[in-house]
Design an enzyme around this catalytic site. Structure first.
Site, PDB file in Angstrom:
ATOM      1  N   LYS A  93     -21.268  29.328   3.219  1.00 36.78           N
ATOM      2  CA  LYS A  93     -21.806  30.630   2.819  1.00 36.78           C
ATOM      3  C   LYS A  93     -22.129  30.570   1.342  1.00 36.78           C
ATOM      4  O   LYS A  93     -21.299  30.167   0.529  1.00 36.78           O
ATOM      5  CB  LYS A  93     -20.746  31.723   3.076  1.00 36.78           C
ATOM      6  CG  LYS A  93     -21.210  33.120   2.694  1.00 36.78           C
ATOM      7  CD  LYS A  93     -22.037  33.737   3.804  1.00 36.78           C
ATOM      8  CE  LYS A  93     -22.877  34.916   3.357  1.00 36.78           C
ATOM      9  NZ  LYS A  93     -24.198  34.520   2.783  1.00 36.78           N
ATOM     10  N   LYS A 117     -14.625  30.748  -4.841  1.00 43.65           N
ATOM     11  CA  LYS A 117     -14.910  32.183  -4.897  1.00 43.65           C
ATOM     12  C   LYS A 117     -14.752  32.806  -3.508  1.00 43.65           C
ATOM     13  O   LYS A 117     -14.093  33.829  -3.334  1.00 43.65           O
ATOM     14  CB  LYS A 117     -16.358  32.370  -5.378  1.00 43.65           C
ATOM     15  CG  LYS A 117     -16.802  33.808  -5.515  1.00 43.65           C
ATOM     16  CD  LYS A 117     -18.315  33.959  -5.575  1.00 43.65           C
ATOM     17  CE  LYS A 117     -18.945  33.143  -6.677  1.00 43.65           C
ATOM     18  NZ  LYS A 117     -20.361  33.537  -6.921  1.00 43.65           N
ATOM     19  N   LYS A 129     -24.536  26.296  -1.044  1.00 41.33           N
ATOM     20  CA  LYS A 129     -25.557  26.872  -1.925  1.00 41.33           C
ATOM     21  C   LYS A 129     -26.864  26.149  -1.677  1.00 41.33           C
ATOM     22  O   LYS A 129     -26.865  24.991  -1.263  1.00 41.33           O
ATOM     23  CB  LYS A 129     -25.152  26.677  -3.394  1.00 41.33           C
ATOM     24  CG  LYS A 129     -25.817  27.646  -4.326  1.00 41.33           C
ATOM     25  CD  LYS A 129     -25.037  28.937  -4.412  1.00 41.33           C
ATOM     26  CE  LYS A 129     -25.726  29.985  -5.234  1.00 41.33           C
ATOM     27  NZ  LYS A 129     -24.836  31.128  -5.503  1.00 41.33           N
ATOM     28  N   GLY A 168     -29.160  35.662  -1.003  1.00 32.73           N
ATOM     29  CA  GLY A 168     -29.965  35.584  -2.223  1.00 32.73           C
ATOM     30  C   GLY A 168     -29.180  35.059  -3.409  1.00 32.73           C
ATOM     31  O   GLY A 168     -27.961  34.876  -3.359  1.00 32.73           O
ATOM     32  N   ASP A 169     -29.895  34.786  -4.467  1.00 24.58           N
ATOM     33  CA  ASP A 169     -29.331  34.419  -5.773  1.00 24.58           C
ATOM     34  C   ASP A 169     -30.496  34.643  -6.749  1.00 24.58           C
ATOM     35  O   ASP A 169     -31.429  35.401  -6.424  1.00 24.58           O
ATOM     36  CB  ASP A 169     -28.842  32.953  -5.759  1.00 24.58           C
ATOM     37  CG  ASP A 169     -27.914  32.624  -6.935  1.00 24.58           C
ATOM     38  OD1 ASP A 169     -26.730  32.959  -6.866  1.00 24.58           O
ATOM     39  OD2 ASP A 169     -28.386  32.059  -7.939  1.00 24.58           O
ATOM     40  N   THR A 213     -22.460  43.013  -6.121  1.00 24.57           N
ATOM     41  CA  THR A 213     -21.973  42.097  -7.166  1.00 24.57           C
ATOM     42  C   THR A 213     -21.688  42.871  -8.454  1.00 24.57           C
ATOM     43  O   THR A 213     -20.629  42.718  -9.077  1.00 24.57           O
ATOM     44  CB  THR A 213     -22.975  40.954  -7.423  1.00 24.57           C
ATOM     45  OG1 THR A 213     -23.401  40.432  -6.169  1.00 24.57           O
ATOM     46  CG2 THR A 213     -22.366  39.847  -8.258  1.00 24.57           C
ATOM     47  N   ASN A 244     -30.516  42.214 -10.312  1.00 25.23           N
ATOM     48  CA  ASN A 244     -29.658  42.953  -9.426  1.00 25.23           C
ATOM     49  C   ASN A 244     -28.221  43.134  -9.941  1.00 25.23           C
ATOM     50  O   ASN A 244     -27.686  44.252  -9.974  1.00 25.23           O
ATOM     51  CB  ASN A 244     -29.659  42.104  -8.148  1.00 25.23           C
ATOM     52  CG  ASN A 244     -29.061  42.764  -7.013  1.00 25.23           C
ATOM     53  OD1 ASN A 244     -29.313  43.929  -6.791  1.00 25.23           O
ATOM     54  ND2 ASN A 244     -28.238  42.045  -6.287  1.00 25.23           N
ATOM     55  N   SER A 383     -21.415  40.282   1.578  1.00 24.43           N
ATOM     56  CA  SER A 383     -22.158  39.495   2.569  1.00 24.43           C
ATOM     57  C   SER A 383     -21.284  39.244   3.796  1.00 24.43           C
ATOM     58  O   SER A 383     -21.757  39.295   4.932  1.00 24.43           O
ATOM     59  CB  SER A 383     -22.570  38.140   1.973  1.00 24.43           C
ATOM     60  OG  SER A 383     -23.740  38.258   1.212  1.00 24.43           O
TER      61      SER A 383
HETATM   62  N1  GLU Z   1     -25.471  34.299  -4.749  1.00 25.28           N
HETATM   63  C1  GLU Z   1     -24.310  35.116  -4.677  1.00 25.28           C
HETATM   64  C2  GLU Z   1     -23.127  34.396  -5.280  1.00 25.28           C
HETATM   65  O1  GLU Z   1     -23.300  33.618  -6.204  1.00 25.28           O
HETATM   66  C3  GLU Z   1     -24.069  35.693  -3.292  1.00 25.28           C
HETATM   67  C4  GLU Z   1     -23.927  34.694  -2.195  1.00 25.28           C
HETATM   68  C5  GLU Z   1     -23.840  35.310  -0.786  1.00 25.28           C
HETATM   69  O2  GLU Z   1     -23.865  36.525  -0.662  1.00 25.28           O
HETATM   70  O3  GLU Z   1     -23.737  34.511   0.145  1.00 25.28           O
HETATM   71  O4  GLU Z   1     -21.994  34.572  -4.930  1.00 25.28           O
END
Ligand code: GLU
Length: 451
Positions: A93, A117, A129, A168-169, A213, A244, A383
């Protein structure tokens, strides 16, 4: 700087050798290794069966070509990545980043951070990722759609609701997730809502995912201050970025009574001494997809804009500083400025925004410092709540979702604080987050055998 335990030193040397030329990945691994000496002293079983070596080695790394056609009918080629880092706790994830700086080392550092995390959230999610060196800046909506479709045409065979769930990121928001979900659905002939998160509300998204976030970050800051007999109310804050994460952190800070005086984008930073007008920031960034300098042009008196390279947002005096832009945006010199100006809290909304010397300076000072893997975990936690809603074909209210997010963030704060205390470093959120995240992943990996 904290030393690496001598038992861990050879592991780190191997990581550096076999991942040469990937400084961000080394940086992320070193930071975790610095915390692990105390764990292996207490629990030597974690040194067995190559466990730490395995944690540093992604389970799978996928690199692929992404060809697409621009509006001038020219063929363009980008590179796509997905690093499936660790699936001991659940399906891989983590987000997808579209930015010209993306390479395998960047994705690897992000996947490594994501693993710990995600463990801290206590939700059943592994770490991964992905991304591309595609630069969405200035691209038309049609170009973005064609790029997302081409990216998903390859990625679809590697993901799935029980396998790997991207989101997303940087450079990937609701619009891009929509195009990618559409292409996944078409290619697989499956309405598999749980394959991506950060979806729009009309096709299986979760309420409060866009806010998560930024809100989560501020919940974490609130908990840190509360634990130290203080509060957000009346404090001056600076938030870097204007995407965001930054925007919803600003909204929540304002709700708790802080005055947020500055934000930024890659063109520079804007200061509004009376407190930022968030609606205007969002209008410029989200609707017009413009530059933050426009804020000063529109608002005028009481505001100013400093171009990138001519100063740093961290020169602006504040009590709360939230780096929410990108990795290594806050260095040792910036940290020294913040400390000199009396900063009380630095909490990371971005992934690894503080350089190692900034982290060292902050940890040595009186500042409450929260690392990203704890403080920005609210996005991925929500998420996981989206996956939960998709699995039960349910949809929760905004308030219900934010309430769960608040509980999760408060819990992450408490676990980090308690772990730091247990390992003899009260108040050290870096140590607390690294150890608590590591122990969760490591316990599951031990139970699963050498795989
Ligand atoms: N990109 C976000 C992070 O760095 C969210 C990742 C997600 O929701 O899977 O944690």
């Amino acid at each position: 700087m904290t030393r690496i335990d001598e038992k861990l030193e050879p592991i780190l040397t191997t990581v550096k050798e076999r991942n040469a030329g990937e400084p961000e990945f080394h940086q992320a691994v070193i930071e975790v290794m610095e915390s692990l000496g105390r764990v292996v002293a207490k629990h030597p079983q974690f040194l067995e069966e190559g466990l730490i070596e395995r944690i540093c080695e992604p389970e799978r790394q996928i690199i692929f070509r992404v060809p697409w056609i621009d509006d001038q009918n020219q063929v363009r080629i980008n590179r796509g990545f997905r690093v499936q880092f660790n699936s001991a706790l659940g399906p891989y994830k983590g987000g997808i980043r579209f930015h010209p700086s993306v390479n395998v080392g960047i994705i690897k550092f992000l996947g490594f951070e994501q693993t710990f995390k995600n463990a801290l959230t206590t939700m059943p999610i592994g770490g991964g990722k992905g991304g591309s060196d595609f630069d969405p800046k200035g691209r038309s909506d049609r170009e973005i759609m064609r790029f997302c479709q081409s990216f998903m045409t390859e990625l679809h065979r590697h993901i799935g609701e029980y396998t790997d769930v991207p989101a997303g990121d940087i450079g990937v928001g609701g619009r891009e997730i929509g195009y990618m979900f559409g292409q996944y659905k078409r290619l697989t002939n499956r309405y598999e809502a749980g394959v991506l998160t950060g979806k729009g509300l009309s096709y299986g998204g979760s309420r409060a995912r866009p806010e998560a976030t930024g809100f989560g970050l501020v919940f974490f800051v609130r908990s840190m201050l509360e634990a130290h007999g203080d509060s957000i109310d009346g404090k001056t804050a600076v938030v870097s970025g204007s995407g965001n994460v930054a925007c919803f952190a600003i909204r929540k800070l304002q709700k708790y009574g802080a005055k947020v005086v500055a934000c930024s984008d890659s063109s520079g930073y804007v200061v509004d001494e009376g407190g930022l007008d968030l609606d205007l920031v969002r209008e410029i960034k989200e609707k017009r997809r413009g530059r933050i300098s426009e804020y000063h042009r529109i608002k005028g008196t009481g505001t100013y804009f400093i171009e990138a390279g001519k100063g740093a947002i961290w020169d602006v005096p504040c009590e709360i500083a939230l780096p929410c832009a990108t990795q290594n945006e806050l260095n040792g010199k910036h940290a020294a400025n913040l400390i000199r100006n009396g900063v009380r809290v630095v909490a990371e909304g971005a992934n690894m925004p503080c350089t190692p010397d900034a982290v060292e300076a902050l940890r040595r000072s009186h500042v409450l410092y929260a690392p990203g893997k704890a403080a920005n975990a609210g996005g991925v936690a929500t998420s996981a709540l989206e996956m939960q809603q998709n699995a039960s074909r349910d949809s929760w209210t905004f308030d219900q979702t934010v309430e769960r997010l608040d509980e999760i963030m408060t819990n992450i704060h408490d676990v980090c604080a308690e772990t730091a205390e247990e390992y003899g470093a009260p108040g050290d959120y870096v140590l607390g987050a690294n150890i608590a995240g590591f122990v969760r992943v490591a316990d599951a990996m031990r139970a699963l055998g050498v795989v």
